[in-house]
Design a protein around this motif. Structure first.
Motif, PDB file in Angstrom:
ATOM      1  N   VAL A  71      42.267  16.685  46.895  1.00 14.24           N
ATOM      2  CA  VAL A  71      43.479  17.415  47.267  1.00 14.24           C
ATOM      3  C   VAL A  71      44.331  17.683  46.032  1.00 14.24           C
ATOM      4  O   VAL A  71      44.803  18.815  45.812  1.00 14.24           O
ATOM      5  CB  VAL A  71      44.285  16.627  48.322  1.00 14.24           C
ATOM      6  CG1 VAL A  71      45.670  17.235  48.512  1.00 14.24           C
ATOM      7  CG2 VAL A  71      43.531  16.579  49.643  1.00 14.24           C
TER       8      VAL A  71
ATOM      9  N   GLU B  46      45.135  21.454  44.547  1.00 15.42           N
ATOM     10  CA  GLU B  46      46.531  21.904  44.540  1.00 15.42           C
ATOM     11  C   GLU B  46      46.981  22.242  43.129  1.00 15.42           C
ATOM     12  O   GLU B  46      47.645  23.265  42.905  1.00 15.42           O
ATOM     13  CB  GLU B  46      47.422  20.835  45.161  1.00 15.42           C
ATOM     14  CG  GLU B  46      47.274  20.723  46.672  1.00 15.42           C
ATOM     15  CD  GLU B  46      48.176  19.678  47.290  1.00 15.42           C
ATOM     16  OE1 GLU B  46      48.408  19.743  48.521  1.00 15.42           O
ATOM     17  OE2 GLU B  46      48.654  18.785  46.548  1.00 15.42           O
TER      18      GLU B  46
ATOM     19  N   GLU C 155      37.855  31.118  49.403  1.00 14.20           N
ATOM     20  CA  GLU C 155      38.116  29.705  49.641  1.00 14.20           C
ATOM     21  C   GLU C 155      37.313  28.889  48.644  1.00 14.20           C
ATOM     22  O   GLU C 155      36.369  29.390  48.031  1.00 14.20           O
ATOM     23  CB  GLU C 155      37.721  29.284  51.063  1.00 14.20           C
ATOM     24  CG  GLU C 155      38.611  29.817  52.152  1.00 14.20           C
ATOM     25  CD  GLU C 155      38.238  29.288  53.529  1.00 14.20           C
ATOM     26  OE1 GLU C 155      39.055  29.440  54.449  1.00 14.20           O
ATOM     27  OE2 GLU C 155      37.128  28.718  53.680  1.00 14.20           O
TER      28      GLU C 155
ATOM     29  N   GLY D  17      40.563  24.522  50.271  1.00  9.27           N
ATOM     30  CA  GLY D  17      41.790  25.294  50.157  1.00  9.27           C
ATOM     31  C   GLY D  17      41.531  26.776  50.036  1.00  9.27           C
ATOM     32  O   GLY D  17      40.404  27.224  49.785  1.00  9.27           O
TER      33      GLY D  17
ATOM     34  N   LYS E  86      46.012  27.198  47.898  1.00  8.59           N
ATOM     35  CA  LYS E  86      47.033  27.090  48.936  1.00  8.59           C
ATOM     36  C   LYS E  86      46.443  26.472  50.203  1.00  8.59           C
ATOM     37  O   LYS E  86      45.240  26.525  50.443  1.00  8.59           O
ATOM     38  CB  LYS E  86      47.601  28.476  49.258  1.00  8.59           C
ATOM     39  CG  LYS E  86      48.114  29.231  48.045  1.00  8.59           C
ATOM     40  CD  LYS E  86      49.256  28.486  47.354  1.00  8.59           C
ATOM     41  CE  LYS E  86      49.782  29.286  46.157  1.00  8.59           C
ATOM     42  NZ  LYS E  86      50.836  28.555  45.425  1.00  8.59           N
ATOM     43  N   ASP E  87      47.333  25.897  51.006  1.00 11.16           N
ATOM     44  CA  ASP E  87      46.928  25.313  52.293  1.00 11.16           C
ATOM     45  C   ASP E  87      45.749  24.352  52.122  1.00 11.16           C
ATOM     46  O   ASP E  87      44.773  24.379  52.887  1.00 11.16           O
ATOM     47  CB  ASP E  87      46.544  26.407  53.295  1.00 11.16           C
ATOM     48  CG  ASP E  87      47.695  27.369  53.567  1.00 11.16           C
ATOM     49  OD1 ASP E  87      48.856  26.937  53.536  1.00 11.16           O
ATOM     50  OD2 ASP E  87      47.419  28.560  53.803  1.00 11.16           O
ATOM     51  N   VAL E  88      45.840  23.513  51.114  1.00  6.36           N
ATOM     52  CA  VAL E  88      44.761  22.569  50.828  1.00  6.36           C
ATOM     53  C   VAL E  88      44.732  21.482  51.902  1.00  6.36           C
ATOM     54  O   VAL E  88      45.763  20.894  52.246  1.00  6.36           O
ATOM     55  CB  VAL E  88      44.934  21.938  49.431  1.00  6.36           C
ATOM     56  CG1 VAL E  88      43.864  20.874  49.185  1.00  6.36           C
ATOM     57  CG2 VAL E  88      44.864  23.025  48.360  1.00  6.36           C
TER      58      VAL E  88
END
Length: 568
Positions: free
Chosen positions: A475, A479, A421, A347, A484-486
């Motif tokens: 995940v 989260e 990241e 993520g 974000k955007d995992v």
């Protein structure tokens, strides 16, 4: 490492022979030499001297052709190994030649080998974790495989013994499922990892995120320098800052004056004497001359690495052992295990753009096992468990290749580091299945005319269920930690990618169901010891090399005691 005696042709009789010079072989050599035994180490490949033969240790990408990429000829030479993604121009000289050393995949299996002095101790990930009784008792409790003949208390002092010499950095947690080691100061989590750690431990009681426990020195130790955070470990470390046979155990063995290393020695078989009821030596093929030579010794330690050791034992046939050396149980070659690999989540991290980290830390985070640890964490989906490794990092300016921008502002932007990241990836335990096995292939021969291995191994229902849980949990944790955007991922790698192959000559209490006893002796030939990964009865979910070290030191101590008592 000067002054190695490699003139082994002039002498054929020793007190001890060690087959292989990798992580466990180096320890066997050190312990046997320090206890006064004239010891011959048989190495399949070439000599690699510490520092002198680390030819790429200081090269930058622009110092190498193709920025370090392999040539077509090199890719062909490593046509199987390149699947791992680990082999580049900076390291390819430390990986075995797949063309000269073929193997057959009855089911997909990646077998990474390193044929030189030091073996894969020059290439390993250095993650070092103790097992606990949760691991040693697992087979007995859930009925998979056979019971281990030892428990944590049997190996605990030997963990401490090898840790004090090797140098293990990390932090103590006091977790029953992950016993603490004898630690040097830990490396430091970076700013993002500290933030994610706090969030995970708040939202998921019972889960812990720590810096990895690694065989990297964080301070000078036993004459070796500390880690310089270059993260070029797989090229060989000129500071001796990580544990390798070349930097640590073989120099100690050599200092005794009792060590002989013979390179280019392909072990063909063990020599068994029916009348004496034990092995009397080792038959080798000289890799350069094809000459066959027999070396004799009182005791033999098999440390060629899991599958290579088993290949030697299977090829060591005699009237007493028609199905392979010590194979009265029929279990030789069976119960092959690895850890699942490259399953987890990735993520993006918002913020922290005013922060960075120093150097290139050759280590990441670790999240110890938290499923099936006790009644409160018991799952009805699978047995055993998994742990996570991973880390947070800032992207380099390569991220800019996908930006739809140009001009002065774009040029200014790419001079700055990219966003943060973080990823975590799980290593799950594989159960010991009898049908996951290797066998001799007499149809496919190596460069020297010797039978090769056929490997028949696959993940089964339990490993796939563990992988599913790894991805779901990864995940959820990222989260919850605010990433974000995992994205969850599962590369669906076949066994072998973890490079933690274990089993195929397991320890056990009963000679009818195992190859080795509680002291790593072959049941039917007490002067032969197997202390590399072949001896493992189950696989846990942690990196296994520290356990190989401890088992080897323990077995060597026992072997010399028994030799002195004339019991072997």
């Amino acid at each position: 490492m000067p002054n190695f005696n490699i003139k082994a042709e002039k002498q054929t009789t020793y007190d001890a022979i060690v087959i292989g010079s990798g992580i466990s072989g180096g320890w066997a050599a050190k312990e046997l030499c320090e206890k006064g035994l004239k010891t011959l180490v048989l190495e399949r490949g070439r000599i690699v001297e510490h520092v002198k033969d680390y030819t790429t240790m200081n090269l930058d990408p622009w110092d190498m052709d193709y920025r370090g990429g392999l040539t077509p000829e090199e890719r062909e030479k490593h046509y199987k190994g390149i699947r791992s993604g680990f082999i580049g121009q900076d390291t390819e000289h430390f990986y075995a030649n797949d063309k000269e050393n073929p193997y057959t995949e009855e089911k997909p299996f990646l077998w990474i080998r390193a044929h030189q002095m030091g073996g894969r101790s020059l290439l390993w990930g250095k993650q070092t974790y103790r097992w606990s009784d949760l691991d040693f008792e697992a087979n007995a409790k859930d009925g998979h495989g056979v019971d281990w003949p030892i428990r944590y208390k049997d190996i605990e002092p030997w963990y401490t013994y090898v840790e004090k010499f090797a140098g293990i950095s990390g932090e103590a947690l006091g977790l029953p499922q992950l016993p603490d080691s004898h630690f040097l100061p830990p490396m430091e989590l970076n700013c993002v990892e500290k933030d994610v750690k706090a969030r995970i431990e708040k939202d998921f009681p019972g889960r812990h995120m720590i810096i990895g426990r690694v065989a990297h020195l964080t301070q000078p130790h036993n004459g070796r320098g500390q880690c310089q955070y270059r993260n070029r470990c797989s090229r060989g470390c000129p500071y001796g800052a990580y544990f390798s046979s070349n930097a640590v155990t073989l120099p100690a063995a050599n200092a005794t004056g009792n060590l002989t290393i013979r390179p280019y020695s392909i072990v063909q078989s063990l020599v068994y004497d029916d009348k004496k009821g034990k092995a009397t030596g080792v038959r080798i093929i000289d890799a350069e001359t094809n000459e066959e030579i027999v070396f004799k010794s009182k005791i033999i330690f098999c440390n060629a690495s899991t599958l290579s050791t088993t290949q030697i034992l299977m090829n060591s046939k005699s009237d007493r052992f028609p199905e392979g050396f010590g194979n009265d149980s029929g279990e030789l070659g069976h119960n092959l295990m690895d850890h699942t690999y490259r399953v987890g989540a990735l993520g993006k991290v918002e913020g922290f753009l005013d922060k960075y980290y120093k150097g290139r830390r050759p280590n990441g985070i670790y999240i110890p096992r938290y499923w099936n640890v006790d009644e409160n964490t018991k799952s009805d989906k699978f047995v055993r468990g998994f742990g996570y490794q991973g880390g947070a990092y800032r992207l380099g300016n390569g991220y800019a290749a996908n930006l739809e921008e140009f001009g002065a502002d774009y040029k200014d932007k790419i001079m700055k580091p990219g966003p943060w990241e973080m990823f975590i990836t799980g290593f799950a335990e594989c159960l010991p299945y009898h049908e996951n096995k290797v066998s001799l292939n007499n149809e496919v021969l190596d460069k020297w005319g010797q039978p090769t291995l056929s490997i028949d191994c696959e993940w089964k229902e339990n490993e796939l269920a563990l992988n599913k849980q790894i991805q779901e949990d990864a995940v959820e944790m990222l989260e919850k930690a605010g990433l974000k955007d995992v994205i969850g991922f599962d590369k669906k790698h076949e066994p072998g990618y973890g490079i933690h192959e274990m089993g195929t000559a397991r320890m056990g209490k009963d000679p009818k169901t195992s190859v080795l006893n509680a002291h790593n002796q072959v049941h039917a030939a007490k002067n032969v010891f197997v202390t590399d990964g072949a001896c493992m009865t189950s696989s846990s979910c942690v990196n296994p090399s520290l356990t190989y070290m401890a088992l080897t030191a323990r077995a060597a101590n026992y072997a010399v005691e028994q030799l002195n008592k004339q019991n072997i």
